[in-house]
Scaffold this active site. Structure first.
Site, PDB file in Angstrom:
ATOM      1  N   PRO A   1      32.567 115.120  28.092  1.00  0.00           N
ATOM      2  CA  PRO A   1      32.793 113.752  27.638  1.00  0.00           C
ATOM      3  C   PRO A   1      32.643 113.642  26.120  1.00  0.00           C
ATOM      4  O   PRO A   1      31.721 114.210  25.533  1.00  0.00           O
ATOM      5  CB  PRO A   1      31.702 112.959  28.367  1.00  0.00           C
ATOM      6  CG  PRO A   1      31.336 113.791  29.545  1.00  0.00           C
ATOM      7  CD  PRO A   1      31.499 115.212  29.092  1.00  0.00           C
ATOM      8  N   GLU A   2      33.583 112.932  25.501  1.00  0.00           N
ATOM      9  CA  GLU A   2      33.530 112.705  24.065  1.00  0.00           C
ATOM     10  C   GLU A   2      33.114 111.256  23.816  1.00  0.00           C
ATOM     11  O   GLU A   2      32.735 110.547  24.751  1.00  0.00           O
ATOM     12  CB  GLU A   2      34.884 113.040  23.440  1.00  0.00           C
ATOM     13  CG  GLU A   2      35.304 114.486  23.685  1.00  0.00           C
ATOM     14  CD  GLU A   2      36.663 114.826  23.084  1.00  0.00           C
ATOM     15  OE1 GLU A   2      37.035 114.234  22.052  1.00  0.00           O
ATOM     16  OE2 GLU A   2      37.356 115.684  23.667  1.00  0.00           O
TER      17      GLU A   2
END
Length: 285
Positions: free
Chosen positions: A2-3
């Site tokens: 996840p960014e």
């Protein structure tokens, strides 16, 4: 992994559901998820603490409690859910927080790479969090400041943007998208990116992140938000994951290359090479 948009999406959903609640008990089923302090002390520190606010810094979730900062990094596939004890758990649920409301805050992680730290005043922040660079939306960050960070660096621009010490929260997906939007080849030496290009690049970074946040992030693999929903931004991706497909601007096939060991997507026409660019990048469709 996840960014920033995915972590921000999780943060918003957790804030809606757990802010103001009190942690009654903590069950640590997989001790290695907890880095600091030891799991028993970790549980002791959190017991009776009210969740005052859920924040984000880069890719880290920050649960601000009464006297403790709970730092959580989702890594590859960490996931939170808020549920009643009678509801089935997600597979690979490793940490369970019993809340005063009668619900549970559960942390599941198939890959088991996620981490948690419970920090009290006087203790150093976890490694990684303490070294983070500015947030992309920080008002103090402008094109001139970005150019100053890059202008003496010879590494490829993509490598620098992935470096969390330079700018917090960016990862493979959104760096590829922002560089495409700015017309900059990922292998361009960072020091060769002009002051004007830094203005454009920062604008495009902010634009792609804002759009991704509005869509709840990108579910290119397994990401789901705090309600178990997939993100929607993956259908808007211009280059990432589109190797061999026509560029949305010019129609040329998107290429996939390697930059610092990371699969990288680029349009050879819209993102031209520049002098001084490294060679032997292993281009393939």
């Amino acid at each position: 992994m996840p960014e920033l948009p995915e972590v921000e999406t999780v943060r918003r959903h957790l804030a809606e559901r757990v802010e103001g609640d009190v942690i009654r008990e903590v069950e640590v089923r997989l001790p290695r998820i907890v880095r600091h302090p030891a799991p028993v002390l970790f549980a002791d520190r959190l017991r009776g603490q009210r969740i005052q606010r859920v924040d984000r810094r880069g890719k880290y979730l920050l649960f601000r409690l009464d006297t403790v900062l709970l730092v959580s990094h989702l890594r590859m596939e960490g996931r939170y859910e808020v549920a009643h004890p009678s509801e089935p758990e997600l597979p690979h649920t490793h940490v369970v927080f019993q809340l005063a409301s009668g619900r549970q805050l559960r942390y599941a992680d198939v890959r088991q790479f996620g981490t948690m730290d419970a920090v009290v005043e006087g203790e150093p922040l976890p490694n990684g969090l303490a070294e983070l660079g500015p947030e992309p939306f920080d008002p103090a960050l402008d094109g001139a400041a970005l150019h100053e960070r890059l202008r003496h660096r010879r590494a490829p621009i993509k490598s620098l943007l992935l470096d969390q010490r330079q700018m917090a929260g960016l990862g493979n997906i959104y760096v590829d998208e922002a560089l495409f939007a700015a017309g900059i080849h990922p292998l361009t030496p960072a020091g060769a990116v002009s002051r004007r290009q830094c203005d454009v690049l920062l604008r495009e970074i902010r634009d792609v992140l804002a759009r991704a946040i509005r869509e709840g992030g990108s579910s290119v693999r397994s990401f789901r938000d705090g309600y178990g929903r997939h993100g929607g931004f993956q259908i808007q991706l211009a280059v990432y994951g589109r190797a061999g497909q026509p560029c949305v601007r010019c129609g040329q096939p998107i290429q996939k290359i390697k930059v610092a060991g990371r699969g990288t997507h680029v349009c050879p026409a819209c993102q031209p090479v520049v002098s001084g660019m490294p060679v032997g990048t292993g281009v393939h469709a």
